[in-house]
Design an enzyme around this catalytic site. Sequence first.
Site, PDB file in Angstrom:
ATOM      1  N   GLY A  59      -4.130   2.597   2.624  1.00  0.00           N
ATOM      2  CA  GLY A  59      -3.630   2.671   1.373  1.00  0.00           C
ATOM      3  C   GLY A  59      -4.488   1.960   0.429  1.00  0.00           C
ATOM      4  CB  ALA A  60      -7.598   0.546   0.738  1.00  0.00           C
ATOM      5  CB  ILE A  81       0.172  -2.940  -2.237  1.00  0.00           C
ATOM      6  CG1 ILE A  81       1.473  -2.925  -2.941  1.00  0.00           C
ATOM      7  CG2 ILE A  81       0.029  -3.905  -1.414  1.00  0.00           C
ATOM      8  CD1 ILE A  81       2.815  -2.811  -2.216  1.00  0.00           C
ATOM      9  CG  ASP A 117      -5.528   5.423  -0.681  1.00  0.00           C
ATOM     10  OD1 ASP A 117      -5.113   6.747  -0.927  1.00  0.00           O
ATOM     11  OD2 ASP A 117      -4.785   4.484  -0.835  1.00  0.00           O
ATOM     12  NE  ARG A 141      11.597  -3.677  -1.248  1.00  0.00           N
ATOM     13  CZ  ARG A 141      12.046  -4.617  -1.563  1.00  0.00           C
ATOM     14  NH1 ARG A 141      13.792  -4.789  -1.434  1.00  0.00           N
ATOM     15  NH2 ARG A 141      11.844  -5.611  -2.320  1.00  0.00           N
ATOM     16  CB  THR A 163       4.435   1.854   4.160  1.00  0.00           C
ATOM     17  OG1 THR A 163       3.058   1.596   3.991  1.00  0.00           O
ATOM     18  CG2 THR A 163       4.982   2.895   3.306  1.00  0.00           C
ATOM     19  NE  ARG A 188       9.449 -10.554  -5.211  1.00  0.00           N
ATOM     20  CZ  ARG A 188       9.504  -9.275  -4.986  1.00  0.00           C
ATOM     21  NH1 ARG A 188      10.286  -8.788  -3.756  1.00  0.00           N
ATOM     22  NH2 ARG A 188       8.832  -8.328  -5.524  1.00  0.00           N
ATOM     23  CG  HIS A 213      10.828  -6.181   2.931  1.00  0.00           C
ATOM     24  ND1 HIS A 213      10.490  -7.398   2.171  1.00  0.00           N
ATOM     25  CD2 HIS A 213      10.145  -5.433   2.380  1.00  0.00           C
ATOM     26  CE1 HIS A 213       9.678  -7.245   1.347  1.00  0.00           C
ATOM     27  NE2 HIS A 213       9.387  -5.809   1.384  1.00  0.00           N
ATOM     28  CG  MET A 230       3.643  -6.041  -1.149  1.00  0.00           C
ATOM     29  SD  MET A 230       4.537  -6.935  -0.185  1.00  0.00           S
ATOM     30  CE  MET A 230       3.645  -7.214   1.230  1.00  0.00           C
TER      31      MET A 230
END
Length: 311
Positions: free
Chosen positions: A7-8, A12, A34, A87, A118, A153, A177, A227
């Site tokens: 997912g590069a 993110i 990706d 989410r 993800t 955070r 999460h 992220m």
Amino acid sequence: MKVAVLGAAGGIGQALALLLKTQLPSGSDLSLYDIAPVTPGVAVDLSHIPTAVNIKGFSGEDATPALKGADIVLISAGVARKPGMDRSDLFNVNAGIVRNLVEQIARTCPKALIGIITNPVNTTVAIAAEVLKKAGVYDKNKLFGITTLDTIRSNTFVAELKGKQPQDIEVPVIGGHSGVTILPLLSQIPGISFTEQEVIDLTKRIQNAGTEVVEAKAGGGSATLSMGQAAARFGLSLVRALQGESNVVECSYVEGDGKYARFFAQPILLGKDGVAERKDIGKLSAFEQQALENMLDVLHKDIELGEQFVK
């Protein structure tokens, strides 16, 4: 040491790849994958940064070439949140993406440590576990839901509120999460105390911080840069542990003893084989204890959704 980012080409993934290219130990291999045709170009772009990290990019349906020989695989592939979504709305698209990628990991680098970014993480980690189990290669010490964003955070917001240096603060965050499953243990920060109202407000802000970003980006995306930083921190902690560094501790969403839920975010000691020790969550305040009890229904349902998806 080889790290693969799946997912590069996304927001993110690109931020994560940039940080890994500049921070991985010299001589490491960084492999970017990706489905998007731009991915080899992202690798070429990053290859011009003068660090001794070898980088290659792969695109198309088949992630296998990127995964060959990987020690660590970080998965950020999927669609991002838009305003009005939470989410769990991402589940329908992202569940299939994670299943497909983890099937390829099971075939190509079954011994790799796997970090899942993800969303919805509460569910996608359960999907990954069931896929690996089906393939006969599941090791619960090698699968991680990356919840580090909740930690960074928390560190930032506490530091802002109390006028401290954020790098001096480390807030343990347990549970899951998303939304109410995110539980910062504010009672466990040495030397800092809060009023009851501060605890309520801070907890709510940490739980809803993702939405804060989605709304601020006005439909243009979700939290990608913070992220990316969180995922890089966790990925680099895995690298340090694999290289034999001792006392590397991070909070992560992992399969444990099932005391609260099959998967649960808690502080873990990392080692050469992944999780070396699941650390106790310690003594909770009355507020935290109540919040923990209140989240478990949601967490169990999230996990079950992932398990059922694979079965």
